[in-house]
Structure formats: C-alpha cells, structure tokens
Write an enzyme that holds these catalytic residues in place. Structure first.
Site, short mmCIF file in Angstrom:
data_model
loop_
_atom_site.label_atom_id
_atom_site.label_comp_id
_atom_site.label_asym_id
_atom_site.label_seq_id
_atom_site.Cartn_x
_atom_site.Cartn_y
_atom_site.Cartn_z
N ASN A 64 0.86 -1.18 0.00
CA ASN A 64 0.00 0.00 0.00
C ASN A 64 0.89 1.23 0.00
O ASN A 64 1.71 1.41 0.90
CB ASN A 64 -0.92 0.01 1.21
CG ASN A 64 -1.95 -1.11 1.12
OD1 ASN A 64 -2.49 -1.36 0.04
ND2 ASN A 64 -2.20 -1.79 2.21
N ARG A 95 0.63 4.39 0.62
CA ARG A 95 -0.03 5.53 1.27
C ARG A 95 0.05 5.35 2.78
O ARG A 95 0.50 4.32 3.26
CB ARG A 95 -1.49 5.55 0.86
CG ARG A 95 -2.15 4.19 1.13
CD ARG A 95 -3.64 4.20 1.00
NE ARG A 95 -4.18 2.86 0.91
CZ ARG A 95 -4.43 2.06 1.94
NH1 ARG A 95 -4.18 2.45 3.18
NH2 ARG A 95 -4.92 0.84 1.77
#
Lengths: 454, 78
Positions: free
Chosen positions: A293, A295
């Site tokens: 991911n 982020r």
C-alpha cells in the site's frame, strides 16, 4: 527543514483529514481543506485555515474527481497535496496531475504507485528483491486455459485476484479446475467493471494465516522499517482491530520480515510512507508477500505508539525533499499498542450503518482517540462508517489489553450505534487474549457470539 | 391520492442494479408488494428499497444517483 507558511491541501475527509491537519500544524504549515457539499460541517473544515468546496456529496463527483480536486488545491495556492487513505491516495493519474499542476504530491511517484499498485507487477518486484511470495501465477493469466495450466503448479485451493484490486475486493476462491472455469470469466468481468482492468492472477490460499504488515519510510534513496503490525481480526476483509508489534512472530522472523521489506522498498526507490502486507503461516513460521500500500494506512497510529514517530509529519517532510531523519538503529520498539476501529454501525443488526448525530461523548483519559466527531455532528450517509480509532499503549500486550478493556468500559458516544460493544466482547474473549487468531477468526466468532457483540 | 414509495434510509439512491443494466422498475411500470424498486447506498453498503404495496403507473420523483434523506419520496404510483 522549515515548512512554516507552506500550504498543504488535504484531499480527504473524516478522521484522517483531522490527523493530517494536526501533523501539518505541528510543522507550522497552513492548511487548506477540500470538502464536498455534504461535508461543510466536518471537523477538518473547522480546523483548517481555509476550506474549498469540491463538489456534490457522491464521492465520484467530489473526492474522486481528479480535475476538481487539483483545481481546488491550485486555487487555494497549495504547495502540496496530501491524499490520505482511500479516495485518490493510490491513483497514479492523480499523483501525476498534482505534480503537473506544479504542486508536491505527498506520497511516492506516479510511476511507483502504478507499479506497486498493480498486484501482479508488485509480486514480480517482490520476487526480484528476494521477498518470499506465495506460490502463484507467473504474472497475469489471460485465459481459462492459462489459469488451469498455472493451477497445476500452484495447487488448490487458490485465490483468483484482480491485478488492479486491493483491500480484499474481487477475490474468489477456487477448489478445482471446474471452479476456475466458472470463476475466471466472472472475476474478469467484475475486475473490468470495478477497476477498468480485467487482469487477473492466481495465488495459493494459505489456510490459518495471520495478517502481518511492515511499515516503511523511504526518501527515494534509502528506506527504514518501523517494525510490523498484526491485523488478523477482519470482517469482510476489512481490518477492525490492529496491534503493534505482531506478538505471534518469533524475533528472528520479525528481523527477517522487516529486513526484506526494506530491501523491496529500496529496490523500487520508494519515497514516503508505505506498507508491505504479508500472510504469516505460524505452523511453518513462513511469510508471503501479498501487496504493497503506497499511502498512509488507517492503522498507522499503533506503529506511532510503539516507535514514537509521527508518520504523517515524516511523509510530509519527505515529500518536500527532506532526507530520512532516522537511522535504522535509532528506531526501537517500545511496549505494545492496540487500535480498534469505531464504526457508526449497529453490531446488533448485522452491522447496519447508522449515520446519526453524535451527542454527548465520554472519551477516557490516557488513550488516543483519532476522530472526526464532535458533539452535535451529523454523520453524512455518503461515506465510510469509520468515525474514530481508539488506541491504547501498554508496556506489554497484556497491559495494553487491560487498558483497552478499561477504556472501552468508560467510553461512550451518545446518539449513535457504534461497534464499541463488539470490541468489549472481543477484549474479553479468551482466544483474543491468548492471541490465538487468524484472518478467518472474526467471522467465525461472530457466527456464535453475535449476541455478546450487541 | 397517489401512493408513495419512501426511502427507509439516507444515502444515494440508485434506480439500476448496475450502471450498465436496466432500471429495476421503468417509469410507468407496475410493482407488487415486495418488488425491489431501487438501491440506497449508505456508508458504502447497498440496501434494497422495496415497494410496501402494489401499484401501477410508477412515476419516479427521485433521480438516479440523487442524495436522499430518510422518508424522502422516491416514487409515486396509482
């Protein structure tokens, strides 16, 4: 680096917008907040120096509208844009559009997002960096025949996953060739509709797995890890309860999973905060890379509680070009943290969403509660039901659990149905206390314990 | 007086099961008690809206993808 007076545009809402606001203010920055027509009253708007409306309530017409969000940030005179999680946070086109408009995107480059956001390509990158991956197809499978051929080497049961997917969406389980013949075309058209990309890949299903993930910070040159989190308690593939560190890992395994994560982050020149997600098989003491991911994640606070780092502030500093401020040797684990996600849902009624008005709140002292709520706030029905995250820290897992139980007993949010009763029941459960869970645990537990969670 | 179908939930109203599919009920169509007439998306979860009584000549007042509140009239019928 002095960021005072620089302006950050927050392209998100809810509790994470409040969290980003706090980090930006701690760096002396000015905050411009984007908001939809339904969000004019939200806490992040009240806390911002400036607020810019970005469109109608439906997220596709506001928070997901790249052109409108970039225009709003530009019109606010922002130096940088923070995407938070969800919405446009892992959208390479958005990252590129922000940069093209002369602003800084707080996150990795559009190229890295595109590469690591494609699950099949991310697997390849992981394999190339020597990170263990679950046996699976060699990149994408194009046809049912390809899938059946690939399945011979993988073994059943296996998972059919969308290359462009994430967050557990679009996953199907096949037990044999007939399942594949039936499910591959379904999965392809669903992935095409949901992600605009019908690409699929196959991966062996690991039974009795735990979800373990490693937090990374990178500046494009080098990377460090901030240890791991354990997030096995999930409902409908959504995490509800997270811990740091993962108490189930032997120390040698912890060192290995963190080291290979740094290797992968450096191999792709990672810039910003990122998370590598793994399945951990306790019986074999083996872990397999699932996805990255690119982020900040919902559950980042547990890592902050055990390392002392402010991950959101660090990712902003990195975005503005500051090199990493930590050496690996300077990051130590301290104690144990647990987070529970408080949702406006009724656990007594199959987790029916409950977008009501928050009345009097009682939040215990000595805990962290990252929230979007204030007394009198009417929760709009258009977005995620997450309303806050209760985070506790103790010197050991036992102490953290005890603090969680005390906090949950005291905590009260009048006017809403929330998932707090679920966590009270889970915190009292012997298997949860013994850390004896897998990713399948919670749904099975709910089958027999629904009444306790109500 | 015309019969009304009201929304049991706040959220976004959808007249179709998916963007590329026909509406649950066409304008001018008829419904039985229990017929699904649309979906309401509330906090990312979808809930069916059903007609509570039979009716004919259904006329939708709410548009597809319109934000709605609880009790708002979605359609009228005879």
């Amino acid at each position: 680096m002095d960021l005072s007076g620089r302006k950050l545009f927050i392209a998100n809402r809810g509790e994470i917008a409040v969290r980003i606001n706090r980090a930006a203010k701690s760096l002396g920055m000015t905050v411009a907040q984007g908001y939809s027509e339904a969000d004019g009253d939200m806490l992040a708007v009240r806390l911002a120096d400036q607020a810019v409306e970005i469109g109608p309530p439906h997220a596709t017409k506001s928070y997901l509208d790249i052109v409108r969000v970039v225009e709003a940030a530009k019109s606010a005179g922002a130096d940088a844009v923070h995407p938070g999680y969800g919405f446009l946070s892992e959208n390479a086109e958005f990252a590129a559009a922000v940069e093209a408009a002369g602003m800084i995107f707080v996150g990795p480059s559009a190229e890295t997002i595109a590469r690591m956001g494609d699950k099949a390509k991310a697997r390849e990158a992981a394999e190339a960096a020597g990170v263990p991956i679950a046996p699976g197809s060699d990149g994408r499978v194009e046809t049912v025949e390809d899938a059946i051929e690939a399945a011979k080497g993988i073994g059943y049961p296996l998972m059919i996953k969308a290359a462009a997917g994430g967050g557990g969406r679009g996953i199907r389980v096949a037990d044999n060739d007939d399942d594949l013949k039936r499910l591959v075309p379904q999965a392809r058209s669903e992935a095409e509709a949901a992600f605009g990309d019908g690409g699929l890949y196959l991966e062996r299903m690991i039974a009795h797995a735990r979800h373990v993930e490693v937090q990374i910070l990178g500046d494009g040159q080098s990377a460090v890890h901030l240890f791991e989190r354990e997030c096995s308690l999930q409902r409908r593939r959504q995490k509800v309860w997270e811990e740091a560190p993962a108490a189930c890992l032997p120390q040698a395994t912890r060192e290995r999973i963190c080291a290979v994560s740094v290797r992968l982050a450096e191999a792709v020149g990672y810039r910003g905060a990122g998370t590598l997600e793994y399945l951990y098989d306790p019986e074999r003491d083996a872990f397999y890379f699932m996805e990255m991911n690119t982020r900040i994640q919902v559950e980042h606070p547990v890592t902050e509680m055990v390392t002392g780092a402010d991950l959101v502030a660090e990712m902003i500093r990195i975005a503005f070009g500051e090199p990493l401020r930590f050496e690996q040797s300077g990051i130590a684990l301290s104690g144990h943290a647990i987070e529970v996600r408080v949702n406006a849902e009724d656990p007594a009624s199959n987790f029916m969403p409950f977008p009501g008005v928050a009345q009097k709140m009682r939040v215990p002292e000595n805990v962290r509660f990252d929230t979007m709520l204030y007394e009198g706030y009417a929760i709009p029905p258009f977005y995620d039901s997450l309303i806050g995250k209760l985070i506790v820290h103790g010197s050991s897992r036992e102490e953290a659990l005890q603090k969680l139980r005390e906090a949950l007993a005291e905590m009260e949010i009048e006017g809403l149905k929330t998932t707090l009763p679920l966590y009270r029941a889970l915190a009292d459960d012997p298997d949860v206390q013994a850390d004896n869970t897998t990713t399948k645990f919670l749904e099975a537990w709910l089958e027999t314990n629904a009444i306790k969670a109500a | 007086m015309a019969k009304q179908i009201r929304s049991p939930l706040p959220g976004i109203f959808y007249r179709r099961p998916a963007p590329d599919q026909p509406p649950f009920v066409e304008d001018g169509g008829s419904v039985e008690a229990g017929t699904v007439v649309g979906l309401v998306e509330v906090m990312k979860s979808f809930h069916e809206v059903v007609a509570e009584e039979a009716g004919t000549n259904v006329r939708f007042v709410a548009e597809n993808e319109q934000p709605i509140t609880v009790g708002v009239v979605l359609a009228e019928m005879d």
